[in-house]
Design a protein around this motif. Structure first.
Motif, PDB file in Angstrom:
ATOM      1  N   LEU A   1      -2.043 -12.930  -4.566  1.00  0.00           N
ATOM      2  CA  LEU A   1      -2.716 -14.144  -5.035  1.00  0.00           C
ATOM      3  C   LEU A   1      -2.511 -15.300  -4.058  1.00  0.00           C
ATOM      4  O   LEU A   1      -3.416 -16.118  -3.852  1.00  0.00           O
ATOM      5  CB  LEU A   1      -2.185 -14.533  -6.420  1.00  0.00           C
ATOM      6  CG  LEU A   1      -2.599 -13.596  -7.565  1.00  0.00           C
ATOM      7  CD1 LEU A   1      -1.854 -13.959  -8.848  1.00  0.00           C
ATOM      8  CD2 LEU A   1      -4.107 -13.655  -7.801  1.00  0.00           C
TER       9      LEU A   1
ATOM     10  N   GLU B   1      -5.617 -23.195  -6.564  1.00  0.00           N
ATOM     11  CA  GLU B   1      -5.004 -21.903  -6.857  1.00  0.00           C
ATOM     12  C   GLU B   1      -3.508 -21.889  -6.576  1.00  0.00           C
ATOM     13  O   GLU B   1      -2.794 -20.993  -7.037  1.00  0.00           O
ATOM     14  CB  GLU B   1      -5.686 -20.800  -6.050  1.00  0.00           C
ATOM     15  CG  GLU B   1      -7.142 -20.571  -6.435  1.00  0.00           C
ATOM     16  CD  GLU B   1      -7.772 -19.434  -5.662  1.00  0.00           C
ATOM     17  OE1 GLU B   1      -7.294 -18.296  -5.775  1.00  0.00           O
ATOM     18  OE2 GLU B   1      -8.736 -19.678  -4.919  1.00  0.00           O
TER      19      GLU B   1
ATOM     20  N   VAL C   1     -12.044 -17.010 -11.635  1.00  0.00           N
ATOM     21  CA  VAL C   1     -10.988 -16.693 -12.602  1.00  0.00           C
ATOM     22  C   VAL C   1     -11.550 -16.502 -14.005  1.00  0.00           C
ATOM     23  O   VAL C   1     -10.930 -15.853 -14.853  1.00  0.00           O
ATOM     24  CB  VAL C   1      -9.903 -17.799 -12.598  1.00  0.00           C
ATOM     25  CG1 VAL C   1     -10.355 -19.043 -13.361  1.00  0.00           C
ATOM     26  CG2 VAL C   1      -8.593 -17.275 -13.163  1.00  0.00           C
TER      27      VAL C   1
ATOM     28  N   ALA D   1      -8.839 -19.308 -18.908  1.00  0.00           N
ATOM     29  CA  ALA D   1      -9.457 -18.714 -17.717  1.00  0.00           C
ATOM     30  C   ALA D   1     -10.961 -18.986 -17.706  1.00  0.00           C
ATOM     31  O   ALA D   1     -11.537 -19.291 -16.655  1.00  0.00           O
ATOM     32  CB  ALA D   1      -9.193 -17.210 -17.695  1.00  0.00           C
TER      33      ALA D   1
ATOM     34  N   GLY E   1     -12.770 -21.301 -14.869  1.00  0.00           N
ATOM     35  CA  GLY E   1     -13.683 -20.651 -13.941  1.00  0.00           C
ATOM     36  C   GLY E   1     -15.110 -21.147 -14.039  1.00  0.00           C
ATOM     37  O   GLY E   1     -15.999 -20.639 -13.357  1.00  0.00           O
TER      38      GLY E   1
ATOM     39  N   ALA F   1      -2.893 -16.698 -12.627  1.00  0.00           N
ATOM     40  CA  ALA F   1      -4.237 -16.784 -12.043  1.00  0.00           C
ATOM     41  C   ALA F   1      -4.989 -18.003 -12.570  1.00  0.00           C
ATOM     42  O   ALA F   1      -5.704 -18.671 -11.818  1.00  0.00           O
ATOM     43  CB  ALA F   1      -5.019 -15.509 -12.344  1.00  0.00           C
ATOM     44  N   ALA F   2      -4.813 -18.308 -13.856  1.00  0.00           N
ATOM     45  CA  ALA F   2      -5.506 -19.444 -14.465  1.00  0.00           C
ATOM     46  C   ALA F   2      -4.754 -20.748 -14.255  1.00  0.00           C
ATOM     47  O   ALA F   2      -5.221 -21.799 -14.698  1.00  0.00           O
ATOM     48  CB  ALA F   2      -5.707 -19.199 -15.953  1.00  0.00           C
TER      49      ALA F   2
ATOM     50  N   LEU G   1     -11.621 -13.169 -16.025  1.00  0.00           N
ATOM     51  CA  LEU G   1     -10.460 -12.643 -16.749  1.00  0.00           C
ATOM     52  C   LEU G   1     -10.627 -12.740 -18.260  1.00  0.00           C
ATOM     53  O   LEU G   1      -9.848 -12.136 -19.006  1.00  0.00           O
ATOM     54  CB  LEU G   1      -9.190 -13.381 -16.320  1.00  0.00           C
ATOM     55  CG  LEU G   1      -8.706 -13.094 -14.898  1.00  0.00           C
ATOM     56  CD1 LEU G   1      -7.405 -13.819 -14.618  1.00  0.00           C
ATOM     57  CD2 LEU G   1      -8.527 -11.596 -14.671  1.00  0.00           C
TER      58      LEU G   1
ATOM     59  N   TYR H   1      -9.544 -11.032  -9.123  1.00  0.00           N
ATOM     60  CA  TYR H   1      -8.621 -11.292 -10.231  1.00  0.00           C
ATOM     61  C   TYR H   1      -8.569 -10.123 -11.200  1.00  0.00           C
ATOM     62  O   TYR H   1      -7.506  -9.788 -11.731  1.00  0.00           O
ATOM     63  CB  TYR H   1      -9.037 -12.563 -10.977  1.00  0.00           C
ATOM     64  CG  TYR H   1      -8.807 -13.832 -10.212  1.00  0.00           C
ATOM     65  CD1 TYR H   1      -7.514 -14.251  -9.883  1.00  0.00           C
ATOM     66  CD2 TYR H   1      -9.877 -14.630  -9.804  1.00  0.00           C
ATOM     67  CE1 TYR H   1      -7.302 -15.428  -9.182  1.00  0.00           C
ATOM     68  CE2 TYR H   1      -9.671 -15.809  -9.098  1.00  0.00           C
ATOM     69  CZ  TYR H   1      -8.383 -16.197  -8.795  1.00  0.00           C
ATOM     70  OH  TYR H   1      -8.178 -17.355  -8.094  1.00  0.00           O
TER      71      TYR H   1
END
Length: 360
Positions: free
Chosen positions: A148, A157, A236, A216, A220, A283-284, A239, A97
């Motif tokens: 991704l 995801e 994640v 994030a 994560g 990503a989050a 980040l 990431y």
């Protein structure tokens, strides 16, 4: 980079284990980026002034802006450099990431840099042609989305999380690529449209970036995500270091960009920072929350779309001038009033976005 060094040193002294904590590295990333911005800012302003890399001001805009002509721009190069250096220093460089966010930020920043270079140095008023700009943005945004998608390890995801509704999670499948592309490219251009007044774009970017870092971090962390009822996405959380660097670099730049600005970020900063927000949100898995927290960016973009559409269809304008901040200026609002009120709106929207962590 320093994470590996401190990990090695921890075998000699256990105190170095403290650098394994994400929260500490996020704080150090923010402070490092802030220090880089504050130290190198004056030098960059002098260099930009020396090479006469000055702002071009539209004569049909607010008359108060005419005094801004010649103010050094392309200062966004400093923001991106501070973010990249700080992230490389404090983040886990084995985290995918981290690399995709850095790649997107640098790629969109490079597109903006070329656009600024053509307009300000080569004196080509159009800069990078629209179709060329969107072509390169498409390549960078689509590349990140595909990366991704193909590297996804858990179902979460590729799921769309709906704010405030705990049980509603929509599997995206291949549509994830389409959504991710539009979020990254759309946010990049939205921030660029907002960057029209001193400090108007950078402070909302800092606030939204900091909030996304929190999303994030909890997403994560298996314990926090389970407690808050949000999907757990391994890795994640790293980040938050990038987002910390973004906050620090943004605040450092604001020191020089606050009204009356000594330097402007230019497209190199606006496009890069906007894309960074977009890819972190993707990503989050917080695209819809980004839509809420980045409401100022949304308003600015919608105002341009409505203005252009209305003029083409009816020959009439809805606003005195678009983007929206210019409309209020032409209504007689002083520039600092527009800026601070837009900041206040962003604070409220970010708080609403953060409330989705608990109100589900």
């Amino acid at each position: 980079m320093l994470l590996y060094l401190t990990d090695y040193l921890s075998q000699f002294h256990s105190g170095f284990n403290v650098f394994q904590y994400l929260t500490l590295r996020a704080i150090l990333g923010a402070l490092s980026a802030l220090l880089i911005s504050l130290l190198l800012g004056p030098l960059m302003i002098r260099k930009l002034s020396h090479y006469q890399v000055g702002q071009f001001v539209r004569v049909d805009g607010p008359q108060s802006h005419l005094a801004k002509a010649g103010t050094p721009t392309m200062g966004g190069t400093l923001i991106l450099a501070a973010i990249v250096i700080s992230t490389l220093l404090w983040a886990d460089l084995g985290n995918r990431y981290v690399w995709v966010v850095l790649a997107v930020t640098v790629a969109f920043g490079a597109i903006g840099w070329v656009d600024d270079y053509k307009k300000l140095i080569r004196k080509q008023s159009q800069g990078l042609k629209a179709r060329q700009k969107y072509l390169w943005q498409t390549i960078a945004g689509l590349g990140a989305a595909l990366f991704l998608y193909h590297t996804a390890r858990v179902p979460a995801e590729l799921e769309l999380i709906v704010p405030f509704v705990k049980s509603l999670v929509i599997p995206m499948g291949a549509l994830f690529v389409v959504l991710a592309y539009f979020v990254i490219v759309g946010t990049s251009n939205a921030v660029n449209l907002t960057d029209g007044l001193d400090g108007l774009a950078i402070m909302p970017t800092v606030m939204v970036g900091g909030a996304l870092g929190l999303f994030a971090y909890v997403g994560g962390n298996a314990n926090f995500s389970a407690y808050l009822g949000i999907p757990y996405i391994p890795g994640v959380g790293e980040l938050v270091v990038f987002c910390g660097a973004l906050v620090g670099a943004g605040l450092g730049f604001l020191w020089f960009n606050t009204y009356p600005a000594q330097v402007f970020m230019g497209d190199v900063g606006a496009l890069g920072l906007g894309a960074a927000l977009g890819v972190v949100a993707v990503a989050a898995r917080q695209e819809l929350v980004l839509l809420i927290m980045g409401g100022v960016f949304v308003m600015e973009t919608v105002s341009v779309i409505l203005q252009v559409g209305s003029y083409k269809l009816t020959g009439r304008r809805i606003f005195r001038m678009a983007p929206l901040h210019h409309h209020f200026e032409l209504k007689g609002w002083p520039e600092p009033r527009v800026i601070v009120r837009f900041w206040i709106i962003t604070v409220v929207l970010v708080l609403i976005g953060l409330s989705t962590l608990k109100i589900r």
